[in-house]
Write a protein that holds these residues in place. Sequence first.
Motif, mmCIF file in Angstrom:
data_model
loop_
_atom_site.group_PDB
_atom_site.id
_atom_site.type_symbol
_atom_site.label_atom_id
_atom_site.label_comp_id
_atom_site.label_asym_id
_atom_site.label_seq_id
_atom_site.Cartn_x
_atom_site.Cartn_y
_atom_site.Cartn_z
ATOM 1 N N ARG A 100 24.486 13.883 -5.689
ATOM 2 C CA ARG A 100 22.472 14.054 -4.361
ATOM 3 C C ARG A 100 23.050 12.984 -3.954
ATOM 4 N N LEU A 101 22.129 11.991 -3.140
ATOM 5 C CA LEU A 101 21.709 11.306 -2.553
ATOM 6 C C LEU A 101 20.605 11.748 -1.956
ATOM 7 N N GLY A 102 19.317 9.891 -2.168
ATOM 8 C CA GLY A 102 18.244 10.395 -1.712
ATOM 9 C C GLY A 102 18.462 9.220 -0.397
ATOM 10 N N LEU A 103 17.746 9.610 0.859
ATOM 11 C CA LEU A 103 17.613 9.260 1.754
ATOM 12 C C LEU A 103 16.491 8.541 1.981
ATOM 13 N N LEU A 104 16.166 7.262 2.218
ATOM 14 C CA LEU A 104 14.335 6.241 2.112
ATOM 15 C C LEU A 104 14.343 6.715 3.860
ATOM 16 N N SER A 105 13.126 6.774 4.337
ATOM 17 C CA SER A 105 12.635 6.712 5.569
ATOM 18 C C SER A 105 11.149 5.962 5.361
ATOM 19 N N SER A 106 10.077 5.962 6.242
ATOM 20 C CA SER A 106 8.590 6.647 6.389
ATOM 21 C C SER A 106 7.811 5.228 5.304
ATOM 22 N N MET A 107 8.942 4.267 5.305
ATOM 23 C CA MET A 107 8.739 3.164 4.375
ATOM 24 C C MET A 107 8.096 2.453 5.808
ATOM 25 N N TYR A 108 6.645 2.218 5.484
ATOM 26 C CA TYR A 108 5.301 1.641 6.923
ATOM 27 C C TYR A 108 4.468 1.012 5.917
ATOM 28 N N THR A 109 4.214 -0.095 6.228
ATOM 29 C CA THR A 109 2.397 -0.496 5.903
ATOM 30 C C THR A 109 1.687 -1.322 6.469
ATOM 31 N N ASP A 110 0.729 -0.266 6.981
ATOM 32 C CA ASP A 110 -0.229 -1.198 7.811
ATOM 33 C C ASP A 110 -0.522 -2.508 8.125
ATOM 34 N N PRO A 111 -0.638 -3.343 9.324
ATOM 35 C CA PRO A 111 -0.162 -4.727 9.577
ATOM 36 C C PRO A 111 -0.678 -6.076 8.242
ATOM 37 N N ARG A 112 -2.313 -5.274 8.750
ATOM 38 C CA ARG A 112 -3.612 -5.536 7.659
ATOM 39 C C ARG A 112 -3.088 -5.621 6.452
ATOM 40 N N TYR A 113 -2.422 -4.598 5.850
ATOM 41 C CA TYR A 113 -2.066 -5.315 4.658
ATOM 42 C C TYR A 113 -1.016 -5.256 4.144
ATOM 43 N N ARG A 114 0.126 -5.560 4.888
ATOM 44 C CA ARG A 114 1.129 -6.770 4.415
ATOM 45 C C ARG A 114 1.144 -7.858 3.603
ATOM 46 N N ARG A 115 2.173 -7.833 2.907
ATOM 47 C CA ARG A 115 2.589 -8.636 1.866
ATOM 48 C C ARG A 115 1.673 -9.340 0.799
ATOM 49 N N MET A 116 1.397 -7.410 0.123
ATOM 50 C CA MET A 116 0.335 -7.900 -0.399
ATOM 51 C C MET A 116 0.822 -7.115 -1.951
ATOM 52 N N LYS B 183 -8.739 5.961 2.956
ATOM 53 C CA LYS B 183 -7.714 5.652 4.252
ATOM 54 C C LYS B 183 -6.042 4.877 3.953
ATOM 55 N N ILE B 184 -5.125 5.995 4.470
ATOM 56 C CA ILE B 184 -4.066 5.614 4.085
ATOM 57 C C ILE B 184 -3.187 4.175 4.804
ATOM 58 N N ILE B 185 -2.424 3.722 3.989
ATOM 59 C CA ILE B 185 -2.932 1.765 4.101
ATOM 60 C C ILE B 185 -1.031 1.849 4.310
ATOM 61 N N GLY B 186 -0.323 2.336 3.530
ATOM 62 C CA GLY B 186 1.180 2.121 3.108
ATOM 63 C C GLY B 186 1.769 3.958 3.143
ATOM 64 N N THR B 187 3.292 4.246 3.259
ATOM 65 C CA THR B 187 3.877 5.049 3.206
ATOM 66 C C THR B 187 4.885 4.984 3.230
ATOM 67 N N SER B 188 5.582 5.821 1.929
ATOM 68 C CA SER B 188 7.162 6.366 2.073
ATOM 69 C C SER B 188 7.423 7.319 1.548
ATOM 70 N N GLY B 189 9.112 7.891 2.110
ATOM 71 C CA GLY B 189 9.751 8.598 1.765
ATOM 72 C C GLY B 189 10.672 8.954 1.252
ATOM 73 N N MET B 190 11.130 9.919 0.846
ATOM 74 C CA MET B 190 12.892 10.613 0.303
ATOM 75 C C MET B 190 12.555 11.714 0.796
ATOM 76 N N SER B 191 13.796 11.599 1.013
ATOM 77 C CA SER B 191 14.451 13.383 1.674
ATOM 78 C C SER B 191 15.635 13.155 0.589
ATOM 79 N N PHE B 192 16.379 14.001 0.288
ATOM 80 C CA PHE B 192 17.350 14.346 -0.884
ATOM 81 C C PHE B 192 18.551 15.507 -0.109
ATOM 82 N N VAL B 193 19.297 15.104 -0.285
ATOM 83 C CA VAL B 193 20.914 15.784 0.544
ATOM 84 C C VAL B 193 21.631 15.572 -0.454
ATOM 85 N N GLU B 194 22.828 16.544 -0.537
ATOM 86 C CA GLU B 194 23.635 16.845 -1.228
ATOM 87 C C GLU B 194 25.326 16.598 -0.372
#
Length: 157
Positions: A91-107, A69-80
């Motif tokens: 070169r810059l990183g654009l952070l996105s898609s940071m998500y943790t299933d609520p039952r797994y937060r604060r861990m 089961k996926i319980i957390g995600t992250s993402g980084m897009s690269f742009v220039e």
Amino acid sequence: MEKIVYRKLTEAELEIFINMRIAQLTEEYTNTGRSIPEGVDLKTALRDYYQRHMKEGTFVSWLAMDGDKIIGTSGMSFVEKPPYFTCPSGRLGLLSSMYTDPRYRRMGIAKELLHRVVEEARAYGCGSVHITASNMGVKLYTAYGFKHNGNFMQYDL
């Protein structure tokens, strides 16, 4: 709960990843008192974006897994963009898609995912990582060392 395992997103998990991204965006959007606009097909647009940019190497994601089961995600897009003093590579990183299933937060899961995608940006040669943080994410990013940029502005088209 099994031991949390971290691994990179592959095409095999893409549909689940997209559904989690939509859940994240919905949670963030509705927490601001706005209702979701009708007629927006994010699923198709996200699938197109992730498939193209994963293939080009300009998007990477780390996942947190509890068993299968996926319980957390992250993402980084690269742009220039044109280089500047504090980012001579342009070169810059654009952070996105940071998500943790609520039952797994604060861990510590989000912190670990954040660290992994920031290291991806460093390896790509990025001089900076940018994010538009949700209210919930501000503490995480501040603790990691992100700083507010009071001049950031946006113009919606």
